[in-house]
Design a protein around this motif. Structure first.
Motif, PDB file in Angstrom:
ATOM      1  N   GLN A   1      61.310   2.593 104.304  1.00 34.90           N
ATOM      2  CA  GLN A   1      59.973   2.020 104.455  1.00 34.90           C
ATOM      3  C   GLN A   1      58.995   2.654 103.472  1.00 34.90           C
ATOM      4  OE1 GLN A   1      59.657   2.861 108.684  1.00 34.90           O
ATOM      5  NE2 GLN A   1      59.522   0.661 109.125  1.00 34.90           N
ATOM      6  N   ILE A   2      59.141   3.934 103.217  1.00 40.18           N
ATOM      7  CA  ILE A   2      58.263   4.626 102.270  1.00 40.18           C
ATOM      8  C   ILE A   2      58.496   4.105 100.860  1.00 40.18           C
ATOM      9  CG2 ILE A   2      57.781   6.865 101.193  1.00 40.18           C
ATOM     10  CD1 ILE A   2      58.314   8.116 103.992  1.00 40.18           C
ATOM     11  N   VAL A   3      59.757   3.919 100.488  1.00 39.24           N
ATOM     12  CA  VAL A   3      60.079   3.386  99.164  1.00 39.24           C
ATOM     13  C   VAL A   3      59.500   1.981  99.012  1.00 39.24           C
ATOM     14  CG1 VAL A   3      61.962   2.586  97.674  1.00 39.24           C
ATOM     15  CG2 VAL A   3      62.124   4.799  98.799  1.00 39.24           C
ATOM     16  N   LYS A   4      59.671   1.149 100.026  1.00 35.13           N
ATOM     17  CA  LYS A   4      59.133  -0.212  99.967  1.00 35.13           C
ATOM     18  C   LYS A   4      57.615  -0.199  99.826  1.00 35.13           C
ATOM     19  CE  LYS A   4      62.801  -2.683 102.363  1.00 35.13           C
ATOM     20  NZ  LYS A   4      63.180  -3.479 103.526  1.00 35.13           N
ATOM     21  N   ALA A   5      56.957   0.700 100.551  1.00 29.86           N
ATOM     22  CA  ALA A   5      55.497   0.790 100.458  1.00 29.86           C
ATOM     23  C   ALA A   5      55.067   1.226  99.066  1.00 29.86           C
ATOM     24  CB  ALA A   5      54.968   1.765 101.508  1.00 29.86           C
ATOM     25  N   LYS A   6      55.771   2.185  98.489  1.00 31.97           N
ATOM     26  CA  LYS A   6      55.447   2.645  97.132  1.00 31.97           C
ATOM     27  C   LYS A   6      55.656   1.527  96.110  1.00 31.97           C
ATOM     28  CE  LYS A   6      56.368   7.581  97.681  1.00 31.97           C
ATOM     29  NZ  LYS A   6      57.239   8.705  97.257  1.00 31.97           N
ATOM     30  N   LEU A   7      56.741   0.778  96.269  1.00 31.69           N
ATOM     31  CA  LEU A   7      57.015  -0.327  95.344  1.00 31.69           C
ATOM     32  C   LEU A   7      55.972  -1.430  95.464  1.00 31.69           C
ATOM     33  CD1 LEU A   7      60.901  -0.565  95.615  1.00 31.69           C
ATOM     34  CD2 LEU A   7      59.573   0.161  93.625  1.00 31.69           C
TER      35      LEU A   7
ATOM     36  N   LEU B 217      56.046   2.800  84.710  1.00 32.36           N
ATOM     37  CA  LEU B 217      57.494   3.018  84.666  1.00 32.36           C
ATOM     38  C   LEU B 217      57.865   4.315  85.386  1.00 32.36           C
ATOM     39  CD1 LEU B 217      60.306   2.167  83.736  1.00 32.36           C
ATOM     40  CD2 LEU B 217      59.816   3.255  81.521  1.00 32.36           C
ATOM     41  N   THR B 218      57.113   5.361  85.149  1.00 30.03           N
ATOM     42  CA  THR B 218      57.362   6.635  85.821  1.00 30.03           C
ATOM     43  C   THR B 218      57.223   6.486  87.334  1.00 30.03           C
ATOM     44  OG1 THR B 218      56.584   7.870  83.893  1.00 30.03           O
ATOM     45  CG2 THR B 218      56.599   9.045  85.990  1.00 30.03           C
ATOM     46  N   SER B 219      56.182   5.813  87.777  1.00 30.63           N
ATOM     47  CA  SER B 219      55.986   5.585  89.216  1.00 30.63           C
ATOM     48  C   SER B 219      57.131   4.774  89.799  1.00 30.63           C
ATOM     49  CB  SER B 219      54.668   4.860  89.472  1.00 30.63           C
ATOM     50  OG  SER B 219      53.588   5.657  89.088  1.00 30.63           O
ATOM     51  N   TYR B 220      57.569   3.760  89.066  1.00 27.75           N
ATOM     52  CA  TYR B 220      58.668   2.907  89.515  1.00 27.75           C
ATOM     53  C   TYR B 220      59.948   3.725  89.704  1.00 27.75           C
ATOM     54  CZ  TYR B 220      62.236  -0.787  89.308  1.00 27.75           C
ATOM     55  OH  TYR B 220      63.302  -1.610  89.572  1.00 27.75           O
ATOM     56  N   ILE B 221      60.285   4.491  88.689  1.00 29.37           N
ATOM     57  CA  ILE B 221      61.515   5.290  88.747  1.00 29.37           C
ATOM     58  C   ILE B 221      61.426   6.333  89.858  1.00 29.37           C
ATOM     59  CG2 ILE B 221      62.954   6.943  87.485  1.00 29.37           C
ATOM     60  CD1 ILE B 221      62.039   5.453  84.890  1.00 29.37           C
ATOM     61  N   ASP B 222      60.308   7.042  89.920  1.00 29.68           N
ATOM     62  CA  ASP B 222      60.161   8.119  90.906  1.00 29.68           C
ATOM     63  C   ASP B 222      60.113   7.606  92.343  1.00 29.68           C
ATOM     64  OD1 ASP B 222      60.197   9.864  88.789  1.00 29.68           O
ATOM     65  OD2 ASP B 222      58.052  10.292  88.828  1.00 29.68           O
ATOM     66  N   ALA B 223      59.707   6.346  92.532  1.00 28.53           N
ATOM     67  CA  ALA B 223      59.693   5.769  93.879  1.00 28.53           C
ATOM     68  C   ALA B 223      61.114   5.491  94.376  1.00 28.53           C
ATOM     69  CB  ALA B 223      58.884   4.472  93.893  1.00 28.53           C
ATOM     70  N   ILE B 224      62.007   5.198  93.451  1.00 27.03           N
ATOM     71  CA  ILE B 224      63.356   4.780  93.833  1.00 27.03           C
ATOM     72  C   ILE B 224      64.384   5.906  93.724  1.00 27.03           C
ATOM     73  CG2 ILE B 224      65.195   3.116  93.362  1.00 27.03           C
ATOM     74  CD1 ILE B 224      63.025   1.404  91.979  1.00 27.03           C
ATOM     75  N   TYR B 225      64.268   6.702  92.689  1.00 28.05           N
ATOM     76  CA  TYR B 225      65.292   7.701  92.375  1.00 28.05           C
ATOM     77  C   TYR B 225      64.773   9.119  92.553  1.00 28.05           C
ATOM     78  CZ  TYR B 225      67.781   3.847  90.135  1.00 28.05           C
ATOM     79  OH  TYR B 225      68.430   2.667  89.888  1.00 28.05           O
ATOM     80  N   SER B 226      65.669  10.006  92.951  1.00 29.93           N
ATOM     81  CA  SER B 226      65.307  11.427  93.019  1.00 29.93           C
ATOM     82  C   SER B 226      65.493  12.079  91.648  1.00 29.93           C
ATOM     83  CB  SER B 226      66.139  12.158  94.070  1.00 29.93           C
ATOM     84  OG  SER B 226      67.516  12.038  93.790  1.00 29.93           O
ATOM     85  N   ARG B 227      66.349  11.462  90.816  1.00 33.07           N
ATOM     86  CA  ARG B 227      66.555  11.967  89.448  1.00 33.07           C
ATOM     87  C   ARG B 227      66.447  10.814  88.463  1.00 33.07           C
ATOM     88  NH1 ARG B 227      68.724  16.645  88.311  1.00 33.07           N
ATOM     89  NH2 ARG B 227      69.981  15.791  86.634  1.00 33.07           N
ATOM     90  N   ARG B 228      65.720  11.028  87.404  1.00 32.56           N
ATOM     91  CA  ARG B 228      65.517   9.975  86.408  1.00 32.56           C
ATOM     92  C   ARG B 228      66.801   9.642  85.660  1.00 32.56           C
ATOM     93  NH1 ARG B 228      59.564  11.969  84.332  1.00 32.56           N
ATOM     94  NH2 ARG B 228      58.539  11.498  86.304  1.00 32.56           N
ATOM     95  N   ASN B 229      67.696  10.598  85.565  1.00 30.59           N
ATOM     96  CA  ASN B 229      68.982  10.336  84.913  1.00 30.59           C
ATOM     97  C   ASN B 229      69.762   9.241  85.638  1.00 30.59           C
ATOM     98  OD1 ASN B 229      68.446  12.276  83.022  1.00 30.59           O
ATOM     99  ND2 ASN B 229      69.802  13.822  83.901  1.00 30.59           N
TER     100      ASN B 229
END
Length: 179
Positions: free
Chosen positions: A50-56, A82-94
């Motif tokens: 739910q937190i990820v969905k809210a951030k997205l 882009l940074t916000s998008y990646i950080d909302a979904i992934y714990s690591r950018r790699n």
């Protein structure tokens, strides 16, 4: 201004999202604290999904707002989004780099504004976002392109004093073009 109007105009409780039309400052602060405690309690009960969905959803709304009315900044809105998008979904950018089949170095260069994203990167990002937002909300496939090119347009407009004098030397108007 009357004391009642002055009291209504105060911002004291705004940070708590409470109507500021209280008879006393104590009542306003008490209600504000109670509201914040209720919000914090509700947020503690949210699942990670739910937190990820809210951030997205929040990110999508910010991007839509930027597309409608761009803000002219010296920093990159595209890389911030882009940074916000990646950080909302992934714990690591790699992990994101792996999912869209780019090297972590390329992703880092794009995020740090050392390299412009190429068309292939934008297309992969577009598809990734479409699939990610599928269960969150409607996300138009052109959004990432619009954000990227809106920023480019803003950059050109705001930096005219740097490039225009040199470019104007190469532009002439022929007699046929004059109206």
């Amino acid at each position: 201004m009357t004391s009642r109007k002055k009291e209504i105009g105060e911002v004291g409780g705004a940070e708590y999202g409470v109507d500021s039309r209280y008879s006393s400052k104590k009542d306003r602060l008490d209600d504000g604290k109670a509201l914040m405690e209720a919000r914090l309690q509700r947020m503690k009960n949210l699942s990670a999904d739910q937190i990820v969905k809210a951030k997205l959803l929040q990110l999508k709304l910010k991007m839509d707002e930027y597309i409608k009315e761009p803000v002219y900044h010296t920093h990159s809105a595209f890389t911030e989004f882009l940074t916000s998008y990646i950080d909302a979904i992934y714990s690591r950018r790699n992990s994101f780099a792996k999912d869209i089949d780019v090297t972590p170095v390329l992703l880092s260069q794009i995020l740090n504004n050392h390299r412009e994203p190429n068309e292939e990167f934008l297309l992969r990002l577009m598809i990734h976002a479409e699939k990610t937002y599928e269960h969150v909300c409607q996300f138009h496939k052109r959004t990432w392109h619009q954000v990227y090119f809106q920023e480019k347009i803003c950059d050109v407009i705001t930096s005219q004093d740097k490039w225009r004098p040199e470019v104007e030397k190469h532009v002439k108007i022929s007699k046929l073009a004059k109206v």
